[in-house]
Design an enzyme around this catalytic site. Structure first.
Site: not given
Ligand code: URA
Length: 434
Positions: A82, A161, A168, A183, A187
């Site tokens: 990632h 999320d 957010r 966050s 995932k």
């Molecule tokens: N990428 C994400 O998936 N979440 C965040 O809070 C910031 C960047």
């Protein structure tokens, strides 16, 4: 339990229990707790912060708020990668076939780009016919047969999320370390890989502008991953100028293909080898970084990584001939050099601004609904530290609209600073956190 009490506890600096975190995530996902209360809680978290234990509990609650992908039918140790996102970040395009051709299965969920950073799925769609709309069955089948597959994020992956991130985004509560780490990791954990290699970017084109913040975020995510029983490694890499030379979907695909042919830019090649080594080690295909790098260099030199890209593209409905003949990729109608207004050294390139230039040309998404032009973008001809003569090309812009071309050119020139002395060279890989 009442949401009001949870907000007040955090507002006053208290530590939320697992039960309280589960309660608000569950209630918010089901639509039983309103946005205004969760906004207030996010702001309280923003100011009062969260402990390591709270951050882990929040991550797990969000990961479990939807489907947990079961990858147990895929043979071997599944390794995911990632990136926190950047400009010209085409890493997955080269890394997936490199790692897969070394025998490590890559089962990857990816997103589309928003704002000045591009998304892997958009880039892959430069291959005519390529689709990431796979069912879980097809996804698993492709990983087992080809060695790699990529799927768009499903709505049911960490839905808490999804809601929380959107909230957010509009309540000025994105840039909190615990909220970002939970966050991203929620995932990744829901996506089911056994090991996770994180590419955490720092610099003017990254989310984390300061190196110390990028390192702190990386440490937090590694801790979360390990607490959840996943081997997690983070590489901190430079994003103070675009990665490689190409910025723009099809242009980046072309550069990734060149890299698989052994002709990639130095920084991009170094990043692929560093991340790839960690993926091979996590997957048990190499005992140390040296051995891993040699394996990766071998699959580039003998052409098997390029062949793997063609197989992967074909398995997902794409035109595999475009891997060997890049003229089949989308092409812009106008290709125009940007001459340097003066001579000197490239002191700095405001990286996010280059991303915005690509956005102006139509290569990025202003809103989730925007359609993007896969053919446009910018190819740098000079990078930080290079010498440029007056009138020599700083970059080449690929455009389909003269007005947008002019606007992008102006913005690009403003993003480059040219100095009389060469800037001090900074390391590209800043740290590896294991
Ligand atoms: N990428 C994400 O998936 N979440 C965040 O809070 C910031 C960047």
């Amino acid at each position: 339990m009442r949401m009001y009490d949870i907000i007040m506890k955090k507002r006053n600096g208290g530590e939320l229990s697992k039960q309280e975190i589960d309660f608000f995530i569950d209630g918010y996902t089901k639509g039983e707790i309103p946005d205004y209360q969760v906004s207030a809680l996010m702001m309280a978290i923003y100011f009062q912060k969260m402990s390591e234990r709270e951050t882990c509990d929040l991550t797990m609650a969000m990961a479990k708020s939807g489907d947990l992908l079961d990858l147990s039918r895929i043979k071997g140790i599944k390794v995911d990668k990632h990136s926190t996102g950047g400009v010209g970040d085409k890493t997955s395009l080269a890394l997936i076939p490199m790692v897969a051709s070394c025998g490590i299965p890559v089962a990857k969920m990816s997103g589309r780009g928003l704002g000045h950073t591009g998304g892997t799925i958009d880039k892959l769609e430069s291959f005519p016919g390529f689709s990431t709309a796979l069912t879980t069955e097809q996804f698993i089948h492709n990983v087992n047969t080809v060695g790699a597959a990529i799927m768009g994020q499903t709505a049911d992956l960490a839905p808490a999320d999804k809601k929380l991130y959107a909230l957010r985004d509009v309540t000025a509560t994105v840039d909190n370390m615990s909220l970002i780490a939970s966050s991203i990791m929620s995932k990744k954990l829901a996506a089911g890989a056994d090991a996770i290699v994180l590419d955490v970017k720092t610099g003017s084109g990254a989310f984390m502008k300061e190196e110390r913040d990028a390192k702190a975020l990386a440490r937090e995510m590694v801790k979360i991953g390990k607490n959840a029983g996943r081997n997690t490694i983070a590489v901190i890499s430079d994003m103070d100028q675009p990665l490689g030379f190409a910025v723009g979907n099809a242009l980046e695909v072309k550069e990734a293909i060149e890299t698989l042919r052994g002709n990639g830019p130095d920084d991009f090649t170094e990043l692929c080898l560093t991340l790839g080594s960690r993926m091979l080690m996590a997957g048990g295909a190499a005992g140390n970084a040296e051995e891993a790098k040699e394996k990766l260099q071998r699959v580039i030199a003998d052409g098997s990584a390029l062949k793997k890209l063609a197989e992967f593209v074909e398995a997902q409905g794409g035109d595999k001939e475009a891997v060997y003949d890049t003229d089949r990729l989308p092409k812009a109608s106008i290709v125009c050099q940007v001459p340097s207004p003066q001579e000197g050294y490239i002191g700095h390139i405001a990286c996010d601004e280059v991303g915005i230039c690509s956005l102006i040309l139509g290569g990025g998404r202003e809103t989730k609904e925007s359609r993007i032009d896969l053919s446009v973008g910018i190819v740098l001809q000079k990078k930080v530290g290079d010498f440029v003569s007056k009138g020599e090309a700083l970059a080449v812009i690929h455009a389909n609209d003269k007005g947008k071309l002019k606007e992008a050119e102006k913005r690009f020139l403003a993003a480059c600073s040219i100095t009389r002395t060469a800037p001090v060279k900074k390391p590209f890989i800043k740290e590896i956190i294991v």
